[in-house]
Each structure stands twice: as C-alpha cells, then as structure tokens.
Scaffold this active site. Structure first.
Site, PDB file in Angstrom:
ATOM      1  N   ASP A  58      45.800 -23.550  -0.409  1.00  0.00           N
ATOM      2  CA  ASP A  58      45.971 -22.473  -1.381  1.00  0.00           C
ATOM      3  C   ASP A  58      47.046 -22.758  -2.422  1.00  0.00           C
ATOM      4  O   ASP A  58      47.441 -21.861  -3.137  1.00  0.00           O
ATOM      5  CB  ASP A  58      46.314 -21.185  -0.655  1.00  0.00           C
ATOM      6  CG  ASP A  58      47.641 -21.278   0.071  1.00  0.00           C
ATOM      7  OD1 ASP A  58      48.067 -22.412   0.373  1.00  0.00           O
ATOM      8  OD2 ASP A  58      48.253 -20.239   0.313  1.00  0.00           O
ATOM      9  N   GLU A  59      47.546 -23.964  -2.493  1.00  0.00           N
ATOM     10  CA  GLU A  59      48.572 -24.225  -3.490  1.00  0.00           C
ATOM     11  C   GLU A  59      48.471 -25.627  -4.038  1.00  0.00           C
ATOM     12  O   GLU A  59      47.921 -26.522  -3.406  1.00  0.00           O
ATOM     13  CB  GLU A  59      49.963 -24.010  -2.889  1.00  0.00           C
ATOM     14  CG  GLU A  59      50.233 -24.864  -1.682  1.00  0.00           C
ATOM     15  CD  GLU A  59      51.725 -24.898  -1.387  1.00  0.00           C
ATOM     16  OE1 GLU A  59      52.205 -23.926  -0.794  1.00  0.00           O
ATOM     17  OE2 GLU A  59      52.383 -25.899  -1.742  1.00  0.00           O
ATOM     18  N   ASP A  88      49.434 -20.942  -6.798  1.00  0.00           N
ATOM     19  CA  ASP A  88      49.443 -20.486  -5.417  1.00  0.00           C
ATOM     20  C   ASP A  88      48.498 -19.296  -5.295  1.00  0.00           C
ATOM     21  O   ASP A  88      48.724 -18.266  -5.924  1.00  0.00           O
ATOM     22  CB  ASP A  88      50.875 -20.064  -5.068  1.00  0.00           C
ATOM     23  CG  ASP A  88      51.116 -19.988  -3.591  1.00  0.00           C
ATOM     24  OD1 ASP A  88      52.226 -20.310  -3.171  1.00  0.00           O
ATOM     25  OD2 ASP A  88      50.177 -19.591  -2.860  1.00  0.00           O
TER      26      ASP A  88
END
Length: 591
Positions: free
Chosen positions: A182-183, A92
């Site tokens: 973003d993860e 993350d």
DNA sequence: TACATACAC
DNA sequence: CATGGTGTATGTA
C-alpha cells in the site's frame, strides 16, 4: 509497579479519550503471560534509561568533555547539507486492506471495521476512534469497540489493487521503492525536470488517477528525500497531500515539532529511552545532540542525529538478494519432546517448500522458539552443505532442538535458513564436492547427503532424484548470479552523501508517458494507458478497460524484468519480492 | 560466529 | 481465555 504497559498512540489519533482507552486495554489484558512479559521488558528499558542517565550526569559534570563533544557536533553540523535538489513523493493508500474490503461491502463504510482475526491488521477510521490499531489483538479491539466488524484477510484482492496502484506510479518513477502493498516512494526529479509540472499539482493528479482506477484514496507527501516525503504523507492522512518545500528551512521547520517517534526506525523502545531522557521532538535532538553522542553507539547516534536534521537518502539503492527465508508458526502450547520434533518436521517441510519455490538453497539454519512465557530463544548452525530439502532441514533442525535443551512449554517454533544461494549457482559446487561427500557419508551421516544411482533405500532414492534434477538444470547452462558482498548498506551510508540517483532504466518509456500525459483534457482517460475512454459516465466500461490495461501492463513489466535479469546479471528491483513477503505474512489467515 | 533486540509492514 | 509472520540491521561477547 503496576504501571500500564506501553501503548503508542500517534498524537492525532486517540485524542482526549486516550487515558480511558489505555485503561480498557490494560483491564482486558492484565494478568496474561504476554502482559507479564511486556512488564518485564518495560522494567529492563527503565533500567537502561537509568544507566544512561547516570552516564549523562557524569558527562554533564565534565566541562572538558562537554566542550570536546560539542565541537564534534558542531563540525558534523557544518559537514552535511540538507540536500534539496531532488523531489521525492511518498504515496500511501488509506487503511488499505479495509478499504479494499469496503469496495465489496460499501454498506459497512460508516461502521467500525477491521481486517484480521487474532491480530488487527488494519482498522478503518471509524474503528480507530475507539482506539483500535494495527497489531492489536482482536479481543482487545472487541473490548474497545464491541460493534467492530472483523473481516478475514483476502490477500489476492489487495494484491491486485496494489498492482493497479503501482502501475500508475511507475509511470512517474519506474524504479519506485516500496515496503508494502500500500505504499511507494518515488523519485520524481527526472519526471518533473522534464515536464516542469508543479509537484503539488502533479501529485494531486496522481492521487486522482489512483482514485479513478481503484476507487480508493491515497495520501501523499512530497519532500527532498525519502524520509521527508514519508513523514509528510502522514500529515493530511487520510486522502490528503502535504508538500514540504525544497528548501533547508522548510525541512527544518517541518521537523521542528515532530515527535522523534515518527522518524522511521525509531520505534517503541527507542522512543521510551529517548523520552525517558527527555528527548521528545526532533528539535530536542538537534539542540542536545552532544548528549546523544555520549550515550548511543555511533551508528544509532548518526541515524537519529541526521534524521532529525532532515538528512536522509535521496537516491535509489539497487535491489539486493534476500538474505534469509524463514517459516514460523504459533500454536497452543506443547511440551513433550515428541511434539517438538513433530513441529520441526512440519516447519521444515514448509520452509523447504518456500525455498524450492524460490529456487534457493542455504547453508545456515536457525531454530527459533517462543516459550509460553513469551521468551524468545534461538540456536543456529552452520551446515556443511547447501540444501533446500525438507528431510535434511528437519534433521539439522532436530539437532538444534537437542542443543537447545528445551524443558518448558513453547507456543511458537520456527526455522530460518540464511547464507542463501541460487539453486543453480551451487550446482557446480555440488558436483565437485559430490565425491567428497560420498566419503563423508561412510563416516555416519548418510541421510544428509545424496547417494549414487541405484541405491536401494527409499530415502536415499528420493534424495538421489533431487540431485539428478539439479544436474539437469546445470546442463541448461544458466548464468550464475553473483552474490553481492560489498553492498552492505549501513544506515549511515544511506543517509549520508546526498548524491545522485542511479540512472533510470527506461527513459524512452518515460518520454512516451510524458507526451501522453501532457495532452490530457478533463474527460475520462484511463490512468494506466492514458487513452481516452468514451464511457459516458458508465464506470463499468471504464473499469473493464482499466482491468484489461493492468493485465497488459503487467505482462510488459514482467517481461522487462525478465530480460533485465538475463541481460545484466545484476540486481534489479523485483516488486514481486515484497508481494511474496506480504503473501507469506498472511498465509496464516487462510487456514 | 552466535545470539538477542529493535524495527517495519 | 487471549498478542502474528517475514525479513533486515545492529549490538554484544
């Protein structure tokens, strides 16, 4: 009565100023229509809690029922096992959007910064100290932190950084799952079985690679399934790692004190309900599962129950085609029929654009509105044909508008098309029903159907073109995609059965990576291609190389996706799906 | 099937 | 002054 509306603060965030922060938020927002609506909802939740509490009270007076229920729970506890033979990692990126912006504006690093305008999308940790959070309206953030600096969203920037991030991670699990730029969730089992690396060391190395390639930090969590890994990744955020060992006791220990709210899928409302019934930690759920069994629906119960026991999906699911495409806009309130209709026209155009660019057609349309009092209503309609044409959508949309009988101002209007099919897939059907529709046409709805060649009306000619275009595509004889119908993955299906992952697509590639990976000494190596880069500490050289590498890598990835699609005709993971979703989400920032 | 809710990012 | 957009799953009637 005047109880402040609910705001969630993770336990490590707002700290001792939490009450003060809540007060500021409350003062800033009190009296708005939004606030009033939230209060109403809060009351509804409290009523629901009361009702449940009563059910619970009567349950507690029924010893026979208690006995039966506890037995059911006992059996459930015996049935499952916390499967720890897989190793998952969740990566993350820390405060991703802000972090990307700070690459270009390093001088703002120690100042409170947020990406977003009307709504905070991401805030950095400096701003978070003031109580600024994602999804908070900009004016509230400003009240909490007058110094805060807002930066508009630059989606392309985030997407390219995300590409680097994902490219690195794909070396370890080509099938990684991701819910945002973003993860990512990786099933590291195969990789680790082959390399025999220690998971913690491996993940620290991956984090280093990410930092090297993007100049940004990522946090990581490791655990025996997707959920545990995700939860673990929050423990040492930002820029940290947390490993939950591959044992049932480690998992149960980890979950023990965890607030239920942390479990993905337990949101604001469910948390309010649970805390209203005095369930706060996963342990509470485990200890008093019989009570939940009585008051929740089976699906909800099972989800909460199994999650709190650490049982969650530990294998990848196949990619499924998207079920709907929608487009909605918020605007300053409008109240005349004419204005409503204009909005429908506008949204229909946007929706049609979207559908056409994704080569989708659909035959179920939903009109969604939000009144200026923040009440949401919808009406939907089964269409008599598939379409992705703006004019048709607008006509149906206006029908829905009539049905809805709007007599108050609205602040949002949207259209959603569902029951989707590929444009190409329905061509055959289009042709076969073509003549039938010509008959329909004569019974009144002439604008809704394509007409024959040589028709004189302007409108009809345009639609005729689109029909011809579809006929042409059909001549290319592309394979129709098969829609999945029986893959409806209910939550319980996902969390049960800790069985194996699907076989990975490119084992060869993985082995290749491993060989390269093993031979790496300390010096600068490209995190993408693993080649040694002789850059003598010069970052620019390294970065240029990385950029080139990413571009090449992406080409490869796209090609392989494409060939998979043509080859198998089955669902594959399409990372670009989430990209486009996020892209669309932030279109409204651009204006 | 139609509509509303809850959730994630 | 003032609270976004896209997509999914589930509950209820």
């Amino acid at each position: 009565m005047n109880e402040p509306i609910f705001h969630y603060y993770g336990n490590k965030a707002g700290v001792e100023g939490a009450d003060q922060i809540k007060q500021v938020i409350d003062d800033a927002t009190r009296g708005s229509e939004y606030y009033k609506r939230q209060q109403e909802k809060r009351q509804q939740v409290l009523q629901k809690v009361n009702k449940m509490q009563m059910e619970l009270d009567s349950y507690k007076n029924n010893e026979q029922k208690i006995k039966e229920t506890k037995e059911i729970i006992q059996n459930k506890v015996k049935e499952f096992q916390i499967n720890t033979d897989r190793i998952w990692a969740h990566f993350d990126m820390d405060m991703f959007y802000v972090a990307c912006e700070l690459l270009d504006k390093p001088e703002l690093k120690d100042k409170p910064v947020a990406v977003g305008q009307t709504i905070v999308s991401t805030a950095n940790y400096v701003a978070r100290k003031f109580g600024v959070r994602s999804a908070m309206p900009g004016f509230v953030a400003k009240k909490l932190c007058p110094e805060i600096i807002f930066i508009p969203c630059h989606f392309e920037k985030y997407k390219s950084v995300s590409n680097i991030f994902m490219t690195i991670l794909k070396k370890y699990d080509d099938n990684l799952e991701s819910m945002g730029l973003d993860e990512a969730n990786l099933d590291l089992t195969e990789y680790i079985n082959n390399s025999q690396e220690d998971p913690a060391i491996l993940c620290e190395n991956i984090r280093k690679d990410i930092l090297l390639a993007t100049q940004l930090t990522a946090s990581c969590g490791v655990g025996p399934n997707k959920m545990i890994a995700k939860l673990a990744s929050e423990i040492n955020k930002p820029n940290g790692l947390h490993v939950v060992e591959q044992s049932a006791t480690a998992v149960l220990n980890f979950l023990e004190k965890l607030p239920i709210r942390k479990i993905p899928g337990i949101g604001n409302i469910t948390e309010q309900i649970l805390s209203g019934l005095n369930f706060n930690t996963c342990k509470d759920v485990r200890d008093r599962a019989d009570e939940l069994y009585v008051i929740f629906t089976p699906k909800t119960f099972e989800y909460i129950f199994y999650s709190c026991w650490g049982v969650a999906r530990n294998y990848h699911v196949e990619f499924e085609d998207q079920h709907s495409i929608s487009c909605q806009r918020t605007f300053s309130s409008i109240s005349t029929q004419r204005e409503f209709e204009d909005k429908v026209d506008y949204i229909a155009e946007k929706l049609a654009e979207e559908m056409q660019s994704e080569e989708k057609v659909g035959n179920h349309l939903t009109l969604i509105i939000k009144t200026s009092k923040f009440e949401i209503r919808s009406k939907s309609l089964q269409l008599n044909q598939y379409t992705n044409q703006a004019k048709q959508i607008a006509i149906y949309g206006k029908q829905l508008l009539k049905i809805m009988q709007l007599d108050e101002p609205i602040r949002l209007l949207g259209l959603k098309m569902s029951s989707l099919a590929n444009e190409k897939q329905i061509q055959k059907q289009s042709i076969s029903t073509y003549f039938k529709r010509q008959i329909d046409k004569s019974s009144g709805q002439e604008n809704l159907v394509p007409s024959i060649k040589g028709s004189k009306s302007h409108q009809i000619t345009e639609e005729n073109d689109s029909f011809n275009k579809m006929s042409l595509q059909q001549q290319e004889q592309s394979k129709p995609d098969i829609l999945s119908d029986d893959e409806a993955s209910s939550i319980s299906n996902q969390i049960l059965s800790g069985v194996n992952s699907k076989s990975h697509q490119s084992q060869q590639q993985q082995q290749q990576y491993q060989q390269k990976q093993q031979a790496q000494p300390k010096s600068f190596r490209c995190p993408i291609c693993n080649k040694e880069i002789d850059c003598k500490g010069n970052n620019t050289v390294l970065n240029k190389h990385i950029d080139r590498c990413i571009t090449q890598q992406n080409v490869i990835v796209e090609q392989s996706d494409e060939s998979n699609r043509n080859f198998s005709g089955s669902k594959i993971k399409v990372p670009s799906k989430i990209d486009s979703k996020a892209q669309k989400s932030f279109n409204f920032f651009k204006k």
